[in-house]
Design a protein around this motif. Structure first.
Motif, PDB file in Angstrom:
ATOM      1  N   ARG A 228       0.847  -1.191   0.000  1.00 16.39           N
ATOM      2  CA  ARG A 228       0.000   0.000   0.000  1.00 16.39           C
ATOM      3  C   ARG A 228       0.881   1.238   0.000  1.00 16.39           C
ATOM      4  N   TYR A 229       0.445   2.244  -0.733  1.00 10.15           N
ATOM      5  CA  TYR A 229       1.203   3.493  -0.831  1.00 10.15           C
ATOM      6  C   TYR A 229       0.274   4.657  -0.498  1.00 10.15           C
TER       7      TYR A 229
ATOM      8  N   ALA B 217       5.016   0.562   7.310  1.00 12.66           N
ATOM      9  CA  ALA B 217       4.239  -0.185   8.298  1.00 12.66           C
ATOM     10  C   ALA B 217       4.127  -1.627   7.811  1.00 12.66           C
TER      11      ALA B 217
ATOM     12  N   ASP C 136       1.926  -4.936   8.399  1.00 11.97           N
ATOM     13  CA  ASP C 136       0.630  -5.320   8.978  1.00 11.97           C
ATOM     14  C   ASP C 136       0.073  -4.217   9.878  1.00 11.97           C
ATOM     15  N   GLN C 137       0.121  -3.001   9.354  1.00  8.45           N
ATOM     16  CA  GLN C 137      -0.488  -1.827   9.996  1.00  8.45           C
ATOM     17  C   GLN C 137       0.159  -1.394  11.303  1.00  8.45           C
ATOM     18  N   GLU C 138       1.414  -1.821  11.507  1.00 11.43           N
ATOM     19  CA  GLU C 138       2.179  -1.302  12.649  1.00 11.43           C
ATOM     20  C   GLU C 138       3.432  -0.640  12.086  1.00 11.43           C
ATOM     21  N   LEU C 139       3.792   0.538  12.563  1.00 10.79           N
ATOM     22  CA  LEU C 139       5.016   1.195  12.117  1.00 10.79           C
ATOM     23  C   LEU C 139       6.195   0.247  12.285  1.00 10.79           C
TER      24      LEU C 139
ATOM     25  N   ALA D 136       3.110  -1.252   4.007  1.00 12.13           N
ATOM     26  CA  ALA D 136       2.715   0.063   3.494  1.00 12.13           C
ATOM     27  C   ALA D 136       3.891   1.016   3.534  1.00 12.13           C
TER      28      ALA D 136
ATOM     29  N   GLU E 195       0.622  -7.445   4.695  1.00 10.70           N
ATOM     30  CA  GLU E 195       0.497  -6.103   4.141  1.00 10.70           C
ATOM     31  C   GLU E 195       1.680  -5.238   4.562  1.00 10.70           C
TER      32      GLU E 195
END
Lengths: 82, 155, 155, 82
Positions: D5-6, D55, D57-60, D74, D72
């Motif tokens: 994701r970008y 990130a 899996d949605q963690e920084l 990002a 994932e």
């Protein structure tokens, strides 16, 4: 003639919110001693000067602040607003 | 600066909205509201706030002027009630607006610290057991010391 | 804790009122509202906020949970918009409620500092001259360092 | 397969908000190098890693964070919310 004002428990102990007096006191502290000598209510109100704050002409003042020429001196406990 | 000392109730949300609407170019608005809370042991029936008309407005205006001198503010509001209040009534609020959030936060804390110990208000709590004047906290007086160094701006 | 990420506008005053009404026994309520402000050179036509759905809610919940662990809070609110905003629109707000004002102020500043640098939002400013992504400020990253010592609670 | 994701200007430079790829990269940094080698848009997007946050899996996550097993990853510029 000087206007005296009392607030919160000081007002309750002296029994009035304001009065006009003649005084020879030169400082806030001298005025406090003079008032404390008046009667039991005043003596109780002024028994512990460390719990009392004063204002001269609506500005906070130290106990040794001069009151010569002041129109109004107020006594009250530490503030608890907010 | 907007200083109001009033007996009547106020709507903190409406005050916040009108304060914010009056600030142009201020990206940051901070508000503090003090609400009458029940006593630890419960049973608060009423609170009464006494103040020193004349000196109160003067003291609040001086405190607000000092805050506006210390920080870059677009505006400030101090609103304080007196007289009888029922539990859960808002007692007072301050609001500050600034370009930067650090200024708005620091100025709001400054207003509160000085208002607590330097504005002539006294609270009395009335319970079934009787009435008692609220005692000033040493912590409130101590809180002022952090503002005494002009370089320490609550950052 | 109440976390909301939404495209729609919100009424900061109404939010403050309903937040405060939901806090029992909290004498202190602090709010911060961030408002779209015009650029120094003027001419801001629109702002657009992009975010990372899923991660945003997670990051905000973590930040709020950390604030509630660090300070004695009755409650906290984070509300942040995304999508197109017009100048003078509120972008976001945080609110905190506590028994003591120091906790409410410190927690609100903490929420703001972390939200700025750790929640996945990006602002784009649209002027007649074109569109430009807002650059992160080093000061915002630096602001986090004051929270790293557990003894330093923003007092 | 991993979901990429970008966001913000990174999204604009690579030309898409998300894509699914196969990769042998073991860390965020290796994935960035792989992506940068793809074409001019990606090369531009990833030219200065210091301006990029990631990130997993949605963690920084740091650049040397492992991505094995991640669903994932990002990439985005430093955040500017609030």
């Amino acid at each position: 003639m000087i206007e005296l004002r009392y607030f919160a428990w000081l007002r309750e102990r002296v029994g009035t919110g304001h009065e006009r007096i003649e005084t020879d006191a030169r400082t806030v502290a001298e005025l406090m001693s003079e008032l404390a000598a008046r009667d039991e209510g005043y003596a109780l109100a002024f028994s512990d000067p460390s719990t009392i704050r004063a204002a001269v002409d609506q500005e906070l003042a130290d106990l040794d602040a001069p009151i010569e020429g002041a129109r109004e001196v107020a006594f009250f406990p530490p503030m608890t607003g907010g | 600066m907007d200083i109001r000392v009033q007996a009547g109730a106020f709507d903190m949300g409406a005050e916040l909205n009108s304060f914010a609407a009056a600030q142009s170019g201020a990206g940051a608005v901070v508000s503090f509201t003090g609400i009458t809370r029940d006593l630890a042991e419960g049973g608060l029936e009423r609170m009464e706030i006494e103040h020193y008309p004349g000196m109160t407005e003067r003291a609040l205006a001086e405190i607000a002027a000092e805050a506006e001198a210390r920080w870059q503010l677009a505006g400030s509001l101090i609103l304080h009630r007196y007289g009888p209040l029922t539990p859960s009534d808002p007692i007072m609020m301050v609001a500050t607006a600034a370009r930067h959030r650090g200024d708005a936060f620091a100025a709001a804390e400054y207003l509160m610290d000085y208002l607590k110990s330097r504005a002539p208000f006294w609270k009395k709590e009335i319970t079934q057991a009787g009435a008692e004047w609220v005692q000033a906290k040493e912590a409130d007086e101590d809180a002022l010391s952090r503002w005494s160094d002009p370089d320490e701006r609550g950052s």
